[in-house]
Design a protein around this motif. Structure first.
Motif, PDB file in Angstrom:
ATOM      1  N   UNK A   1       0.842  -1.204   0.000  1.00 49.22           N
ATOM      2  CA  UNK A   1       0.000   0.000   0.000  1.00 49.22           C
ATOM      3  C   UNK A   1       0.875   1.250   0.000  1.00 49.22           C
ATOM      4  N   UNK A   2       0.471   2.261  -0.765  1.00 47.05           N
ATOM      5  CA  UNK A   2       1.236   3.493  -0.812  1.00 47.05           C
ATOM      6  C   UNK A   2       1.244   4.169   0.558  1.00 47.05           C
ATOM      7  N   UNK A   3       2.346   4.833   0.904  1.00 52.18           N
ATOM      8  CA  UNK A   3       2.472   5.485   2.196  1.00 52.18           C
ATOM      9  C   UNK A   3       2.035   6.939   2.105  1.00 52.18           C
ATOM     10  N   UNK A   4       1.547   7.477   3.227  1.00 53.87           N
ATOM     11  CA  UNK A   4       1.112   8.878   3.246  1.00 53.87           C
ATOM     12  C   UNK A   4       2.268   9.815   2.916  1.00 53.87           C
ATOM     13  N   UNK A   5       3.497   9.460   3.323  1.00 55.70           N
ATOM     14  CA  UNK A   5       4.647  10.324   3.058  1.00 55.70           C
ATOM     15  C   UNK A   5       4.897  10.467   1.561  1.00 55.70           C
ATOM     16  N   UNK A   6       4.619   9.409   0.790  1.00 58.78           N
ATOM     17  CA  UNK A   6       4.802   9.459  -0.667  1.00 58.78           C
ATOM     18  C   UNK A   6       3.777  10.411  -1.284  1.00 58.78           C
ATOM     19  N   UNK A   7       2.529  10.324  -0.829  1.00 60.06           N
ATOM     20  CA  UNK A   7       1.478  11.203  -1.350  1.00 60.06           C
ATOM     21  C   UNK A   7       1.785  12.653  -0.980  1.00 60.06           C
ATOM     22  N   UNK A   8       2.199  12.880   0.269  1.00 63.32           N
ATOM     23  CA  UNK A   8       2.502  14.240   0.713  1.00 63.32           C
ATOM     24  C   UNK A   8       3.652  14.832  -0.095  1.00 63.32           C
ATOM     25  N   UNK A   9       4.646  14.047  -0.381  1.00 68.28           N
ATOM     26  CA  UNK A   9       5.773  14.527  -1.170  1.00 68.28           C
ATOM     27  C   UNK A   9       5.316  14.903  -2.579  1.00 68.28           C
ATOM     28  N   UNK A  10       4.409  14.120  -3.140  1.00 69.55           N
ATOM     29  CA  UNK A  10       3.881  14.408  -4.469  1.00 69.55           C
ATOM     30  C   UNK A  10       3.061  15.706  -4.451  1.00 69.55           C
ATOM     31  N   UNK A  11       2.233  15.858  -3.420  1.00 66.56           N
ATOM     32  CA  UNK A  11       1.405  17.053  -3.298  1.00 66.56           C
ATOM     33  C   UNK A  11       2.254  18.291  -3.037  1.00 66.56           C
ATOM     34  N   UNK A  12       3.380  18.095  -2.362  1.00 63.92           N
ATOM     35  CA  UNK A  12       4.269  19.207  -2.029  1.00 63.92           C
ATOM     36  C   UNK A  12       4.778  19.904  -3.292  1.00 63.92           C
ATOM     37  N   UNK A  13       4.806  19.180  -4.396  1.00 65.53           N
ATOM     38  CA  UNK A  13       5.358  19.715  -5.646  1.00 65.53           C
ATOM     39  C   UNK A  13       4.326  20.469  -6.485  1.00 65.53           C
ATOM     40  N   UNK A  14       3.091  20.573  -6.002  1.00 63.96           N
ATOM     41  CA  UNK A  14       2.041  21.214  -6.786  1.00 63.96           C
ATOM     42  C   UNK A  14       2.113  22.732  -6.770  1.00 63.96           C
ATOM     43  N   UNK A  15       2.935  23.293  -5.872  1.00 65.70           N
ATOM     44  CA  UNK A  15       3.059  24.745  -5.789  1.00 65.70           C
ATOM     45  C   UNK A  15       4.524  25.093  -5.648  1.00 65.70           C
ATOM     46  N   UNK A  16       5.010  26.085  -6.407  1.00 60.58           N
ATOM     47  CA  UNK A  16       6.446  26.395  -6.363  1.00 60.58           C
ATOM     48  C   UNK A  16       6.926  26.936  -5.020  1.00 60.58           C
ATOM     49  N   UNK A  17       6.016  27.503  -4.235  1.00 65.49           N
ATOM     50  CA  UNK A  17       6.387  28.040  -2.928  1.00 65.49           C
ATOM     51  C   UNK A  17       5.844  27.145  -1.825  1.00 65.49           C
ATOM     52  N   UNK A  18       6.678  26.933  -0.776  1.00 70.23           N
ATOM     53  CA  UNK A  18       6.203  26.156   0.365  1.00 70.23           C
ATOM     54  C   UNK A  18       5.090  26.909   1.088  1.00 70.23           C
ATOM     55  N   UNK A  19       5.245  28.248   1.167  1.00 74.29           N
ATOM     56  CA  UNK A  19       4.264  29.088   1.843  1.00 74.29           C
ATOM     57  C   UNK A  19       3.831  30.194   0.894  1.00 74.29           C
ATOM     58  N   UNK A  20       2.528  30.332   0.683  1.00 76.81           N
ATOM     59  CA  UNK A  20       1.962  31.378  -0.166  1.00 76.81           C
ATOM     60  C   UNK A  20       0.607  31.711   0.434  1.00 76.81           C
TER      61      UNK A  20
END
Length: 439
Positions: A1-20
């Motif tokens: 089963x896929x891990x939550x950390x893998x999904x979070x890392x993928x979602x993290x790349x959806x915006x160029x800034x960590x904070x906006x």
């Protein structure tokens, strides 16, 4: 089963800034999710620079002591992302389990369909969805950064808004003046809804009072409308409803008397019945890791000089340095011991401002890298900052190396007090290595 950390890392790349800071991306996503933020019941919304996590912890402990179920959303986490989302349950809440987190993130990722969105926005959506699916009596939402444009500020009518101590921090995102930071924090104030405010500097109060007046929000100010202080080893709280004589908070430090007071004031301004017995029980049972947390056993403790008194605190700005040093000074007054610090800090923080209150109190500072972040300040640079603040300091490789060096430099028979501090990232690493992660 896929891990939550893998999904979070993928979602993290959806915006160029960590904070906006914006609500423009989250609002459409919440609409697609059926507006979970509107299905939460009473919400306490907590903002501030320092103390908001402790106030949240006090609220949770006091509300759970009444038998209520309490959802809690906090950030950042120390060891595991799951710490951010606590689902209310009879007998006390539980951190979200991996299966539920994965299922929720997977669904949100599909609904978001690759649209730009920040890491914190997507995780806030996940928390709100989880909370709405499993109703609880109360929800506690801690602001991530700022207030007005923080992802948690989708709550239209909180039961109570709470603003804890405001000082300079996150200047890159919130501005370099107290007034500017206060303006952003005050963004959680909503029309007609009560606001509890910890004691503040005058320039901060002016901003908060102005917004509250414009929105017709009843304002309850610390040191004016409510008082909370130590008296003969107990906590005395007083407001318009009367006086409470309570035990001292379980969390160490004089600042925790004020944080506990903010929680009590918020409960007394809410529509919820919370008897004095539940408030007392909450003060005695409250837990909040890495905030003047005493480490009494574990792998890191075993590496320290025999009998060492070890404290861990993730505070990282000048305001935190002031209250932590005050707490350590109180310990020194009761049981004198030589203080040694082990510190790590991010590049975005003010190290000189943090260290200054410890001048004349700490014997020596060991500076270490932040191994879990690419944004850590180098130990050599941090040591120079500590020396600029009037402390004796030296860089070392890591916490175990600092403890080993301390063993070799201490005079025989010396029992030290050790403070590990400067970063929540460092605190998380220490808790993981010690084998005592938050539960």
């Amino acid at each position: 089963m896929i891990q939550s950390s893998v999904i979070l890392e993928r979602l993290f790349k959806l915006h160029p800034k960590e904070i906006d800071l914006s609500l423009d991306r989250l609002t459409p996503l919440l609409e697609k999710l059926g507006h979970p933020e509107e299905r939460l019941g009473p919400v306490f919304h907590i903002a501030g620079t320092n103390g908001k996590g402790s106030v949240t912890a006090f609220l949770r402990a006091m509300l759970e002591a009444t038998g209520r179920t309490v959802h809690v959303y906090t950030s950042p986490h120390l060891v595991s992302f799951h710490e951010r989302i606590r689902l209310g349950a009879p007998g006390g809440g539980r951190l979200v389990d991996e299966d539920r987190l994965v299922a929720t993130l997977t669904e949100i990722e599909a609904i978001n369909d690759g649209a730009p969105i920040t890491h914190f926005e997507i995780t806030t959506a996940a928390a709100l969805k989880l909370f709405a699916e499993q109703p609880a009596d109360v929800t506690l939402l801690e602001v991530g950064l700022g207030g007005g444009f923080d992802a948690t500020n989708v709550i239209r009518a909180p039961e109570v808004a709470i603003i804890t101590s405001i000082s300079l921090d996150h200047e890159k995102f919130l501005g370099s003046t107290l007034e500017g930071i206060a303006r952003e924090k005050a963004g959680i104030i909503k029309r007609g809804r009560p606001v509890v405010v910890s004691p503040q500097r005058n320039e901060v109060l002016d901003v908060i009072e102005d917004r509250a007046a414009r929105l017709g929000a009843p304002l309850y100010l610390g040191s004016r409308d409510w008082l909370s202080h130590a008296e003969r080893g107990r906590l005395v709280f007083q407001d318009e409803d009367g006086l409470l004589d309570l035990p001292a908070p379980r969390l160490p430090g004089r600042h925790q008397f004020v944080n506990a007071g903010a929680a009590i004031a918020a409960l007394r301004r809410s529509s919820l019945e919370v008897p004095a017995g539940a408030i007392e029980a909450g003060l005695l049972s409250v837990e909040w890791p890495a905030r003047m947390q005493r480490l009494s056993s574990g792998r890191i403790v075993d590496l320290a000089p025999a009998g060492s008194e070890i404290w861990l605190d993730g505070g990282h700005n000048p305001g935190a340095g002031a209250v932590i040093s005050e707490a350590v000074a109180d310990l020194e007054e009761r049981v004198p011991r030589p203080l040694y610090m082990i510190a790590g800090m991010l590049l975005t923080k003010d190290p000189v401002g943090f260290f200054q209150p410890f001048a004349g109190l700490a014997r020596h500072v060991f500076t270490v890298p932040i191994e879990s972040s690419d944004a850590g300040r180098s130990p050599a640079e941090l040591a120079a900052a500590a020396e600029a603040a009037g402390l004796e300091a030296e860089p070392v490789a890591n916490v175990p190396a600092a403890l080993d060096k301390l063993k070799r430099m201490l005079p025989p028979g010396t029992v030290p007090r050790i403070l590990i501090c400067g970063s929540l990232y460092l605190a998380g690493t220490v808790l993981a290595e010690n084998g005592t992660p938050p539960r």
